[in-house]
Design a protein around this motif. Structure first.
Motif, mmCIF file in Angstrom:
data_model
loop_
_atom_site.group_PDB
_atom_site.id
_atom_site.type_symbol
_atom_site.label_atom_id
_atom_site.label_comp_id
_atom_site.label_asym_id
_atom_site.label_seq_id
_atom_site.Cartn_x
_atom_site.Cartn_y
_atom_site.Cartn_z
ATOM 1 N N ARG A 224 -10.343 -47.663 -21.596
ATOM 2 C CA ARG A 224 -11.689 -47.324 -21.498
ATOM 3 C C ARG A 224 -12.773 -48.599 -21.731
ATOM 4 N N CYS A 225 -13.998 -47.998 -21.371
ATOM 5 C CA CYS A 225 -15.149 -49.143 -21.561
ATOM 6 C C CYS A 225 -16.336 -48.446 -21.544
ATOM 7 N N ASN A 226 -17.201 -49.165 -22.281
ATOM 8 C CA ASN A 226 -18.635 -48.861 -22.377
ATOM 9 C C ASN A 226 -19.415 -49.417 -21.415
ATOM 10 N N LEU A 227 -19.117 -50.370 -20.374
ATOM 11 C CA LEU A 227 -19.977 -50.706 -19.455
ATOM 12 C C LEU A 227 -19.028 -50.314 -18.182
ATOM 13 N N ARG A 228 -19.702 -50.543 -17.046
ATOM 14 C CA ARG A 228 -19.490 -50.082 -15.666
ATOM 15 C C ARG A 228 -19.620 -51.244 -14.532
ATOM 16 N N CYS A 229 -19.072 -52.443 -15.014
ATOM 17 C CA CYS A 229 -19.472 -53.629 -14.180
ATOM 18 C C CYS A 229 -18.863 -53.181 -12.573
ATOM 19 N N THR A 230 -19.589 -53.751 -11.605
ATOM 20 C CA THR A 230 -19.504 -53.157 -10.225
ATOM 21 C C THR A 230 -18.196 -53.736 -9.737
ATOM 22 N N TYR A 231 -17.832 -54.855 -10.212
ATOM 23 C CA TYR A 231 -16.603 -55.487 -9.627
ATOM 24 C C TYR A 231 -15.179 -55.148 -10.211
ATOM 25 N N CYS A 232 -15.611 -54.183 -11.226
ATOM 26 C CA CYS A 232 -14.286 -53.587 -12.014
ATOM 27 C C CYS A 232 -14.089 -52.025 -11.929
ATOM 28 N N MET A 233 -15.231 -51.532 -11.979
ATOM 29 C CA MET A 233 -15.152 -49.835 -12.074
ATOM 30 C C MET A 233 -16.244 -49.209 -11.268
ATOM 31 N N PRO A 234 -16.041 -48.048 -10.872
ATOM 32 C CA PRO A 234 -17.168 -47.418 -10.223
ATOM 33 C C PRO A 234 -17.995 -46.711 -11.216
ATOM 34 N N MET B 297 -7.970 -53.794 -12.541
ATOM 35 C CA MET B 297 -8.040 -54.840 -13.628
ATOM 36 C C MET B 297 -8.231 -54.072 -15.046
ATOM 37 N N SER B 298 -9.291 -53.045 -15.179
ATOM 38 C CA SER B 298 -9.448 -52.416 -16.453
ATOM 39 C C SER B 298 -8.148 -51.823 -17.232
ATOM 40 N N ALA B 299 -7.247 -51.170 -16.180
ATOM 41 C CA ALA B 299 -6.332 -50.422 -16.592
ATOM 42 C C ALA B 299 -5.066 -51.278 -16.969
ATOM 43 N N GLY C 254 -8.609 -55.231 -22.528
ATOM 44 C CA GLY C 254 -8.694 -53.871 -22.092
ATOM 45 C C GLY C 254 -8.925 -53.800 -20.388
ATOM 46 N N GLY C 255 -9.862 -52.677 -20.211
ATOM 47 C CA GLY C 255 -10.727 -51.913 -20.811
ATOM 48 C C GLY C 255 -11.436 -52.958 -21.822
ATOM 49 N N GLU C 256 -12.285 -52.035 -22.539
ATOM 50 C CA GLU C 256 -12.943 -52.732 -23.780
ATOM 51 C C GLU C 256 -12.204 -52.810 -25.048
ATOM 52 N N THR D 54 -13.577 -59.682 -24.509
ATOM 53 C CA THR D 54 -14.478 -58.541 -24.853
ATOM 54 C C THR D 54 -15.835 -58.617 -24.083
ATOM 55 N N ASN D 55 -16.210 -57.590 -23.894
ATOM 56 C CA ASN D 55 -17.718 -57.640 -23.028
ATOM 57 C C ASN D 55 -18.832 -57.919 -24.249
ATOM 58 N N GLY D 56 -18.396 -58.061 -25.486
ATOM 59 C CA GLY D 56 -19.203 -58.820 -26.566
ATOM 60 C C GLY D 56 -20.076 -57.593 -27.150
HETATM 61 FE FE1 SF4 Z 1 -17.111 -54.721 -17.398
HETATM 62 FE FE2 SF4 Z 1 -14.796 -55.423 -18.784
HETATM 63 FE FE3 SF4 Z 1 -15.500 -52.939 -18.763
HETATM 64 FE FE4 SF4 Z 1 -14.267 -53.866 -16.503
HETATM 65 S S1 SF4 Z 1 -13.501 -53.622 -18.509
HETATM 66 S S2 SF4 Z 1 -16.272 -52.471 -16.749
HETATM 67 S S3 SF4 Z 1 -15.016 -56.188 -16.686
HETATM 68 S S4 SF4 Z 1 -16.675 -54.819 -19.626
#
Ligand code: SF4
Ligand code: SAM
Length: 329
Positions: A20-30, A324-326, A68-70, A97-99
């Motif tokens: 899971r993640c709290n961002l949706r980086c375009t190069y990673c997730m929809p 990548m995130s999984a 992760g994920g985050e 981490t995404n920080g």
């Molecule tokens: Fe962005 Fe990392 Fe989340 Fe992927 S897992 S959407 S790279 S913050």
């Protein structure tokens, strides 16, 4: 130890704590996120610590990186770090981490035994951050970086991915900023690991382009001179030092021959490569009552099957089923 048929020994374990993640980086997730792993399928804290213990005490792993994920959205992360830091021999412990969560957790993570962090930040411009990650959290990442440095998680490393037409003009500004802040910046070529399968080689900003852009403002000398033999340089001394910058050419100059990694997904699958299309199930064996020795043997077998390279240059290349995130980047 974790030896493959090409003579490589894996000593660096990447553990994904969540998909899971709290961002949706375009190069990673929809934008809408992904179908997350079902909770019962995710390893418990005890299961993670047990598998890390086996890796460290039976398989020769010396470095453990949580990702992760985050990883900071997992509630038990500090406890997991603390228990891994108590292992003998003690592994070096780091976190990617995404920080965003670092402002809240950096001091506790340091106290628990975390040695270092890598924080992902691709832009200095809040509005570009919003486009790239689809969330308005730029200030939180900067605060997280400051908290990591203040907590002594040094050297704080920053990972940046450049995307054409989005943030590809920012390389020199990012480096100036990182040098001024005392962070160690590394650019990473965008890889075909996005869930949307939108990656295109022609659209990727290459290491060569990044170095050329940096050289418009900085003097770069490969670190270690010719000591790396035929390996492409990855770290560069900036303006005579002490500052450094990394450029990781995962696509254009892969260095699979020197790979020392093994990966554990949040649902307990061993992967011998980021780009592998096969996984080995440790969770099933673990929950069926396997002994430490049996789990260690399954892990050894999984690593023995590691391929020579990522296959990225193969015309038949197929992206792994998991993004990548999984997998755990
Ligand atoms: Fe962005 Fe990392 Fe989340 Fe992927 S897992 S959407 S790279 S913050
Ligand atoms: N969420 C954390 C983070 O962003 O740092 C940890 C997981 S993230 C998958 C790990 C790293 O992978 C980040 O630095 C991110 O920028 C990078 N990454 C994600 N997708 C990528 C891609 N398609 N190509 C290259 N790097 C990627």
């Amino acid at each position: 130890m974790l030896l493959d048929t090409y003579g490589r020994v894996a000593t660096d374990l990447r553990v994904s704590l969540t998909d899971r993640c709290n961002l949706r980086c375009t190069y990673c997730m929809p934008e809408e996120g992904l179908a997350w792993l079902a909770r019962p399928d995710v390893l418990t804290d005890d299961e993670i610590v047990r598998l890390v213990r086996i890796a460290v005490t039976e398989l020769g792993v010396t470095d453990v990186r949580f990702t992760g994920g985050e990883p900071l959205v997992r509630p038990g992360v500090t406890g997991i770090v603390e228990r891994c830091a108590a292992l003998v021999p003690r592994p070096r412990l780091s976190l990617t981490t995404n920080g965003i969560g670092l402002g809240r957790t950096a001091a506790g993570l340091r106290a628990a035994g975390l040695d270092r962090v890598n924080v992902s930040l691709d832009t200095l411009r809040p509005e570009v951050f919003r486009t790239l990650t689809r969330r308005d959290r730029h200030a939180d990442v900067l605060a997280g970086l400051a908290a990591a440095a203040a907590a002594g998680l040094a050297p704080v490393k920053v990972n940046a991915v450049l995307m054409r037409g989005v943030n590809d003009t920012e390389a020199p500004d990012l480096l100036r900023w990182a040098l001024d802040e005392g962070y160690e910046l590394r650019f990473i070529e965008q890889m075909p690991l996005d869930a949307q399968h939108g990656w295109q080689r022609a659209g990727m900003v290459t290491a060569e382009e990044i170095l050329a852009a940096l050289r418009t403002r900085f003097d770069l000398v490969p670190e270690g001179g010719t000591a790396r033999g035929s390996a492409p340089a990855e770290r560069w001394v900036v303006d005579g030092g002490p500052g450094r910058v990394g450029v990781i050419a995962s696509v254009t100059r892969p260095f699979c021959r020197a790979c020392d990694r093994t990966r554990l997904t949040a649902d307990g699958q061993v992967r011998n490569c980021l780009f592998a299309r096969e996984e080995s199930d440790l969770r099933g064996a673990l929950r069926a009552g396997a002994s430490d020795a049996q789990l260690a043997e399954l892990w050894r077998t999984a690593m023995r099957g590691k391929k020579a390279g990522s296959g990225l240059d193969d015309p038949e290349f197929l992206q792994p089923d998991r993004p990548m995130s999984a997998i755990g980047g």
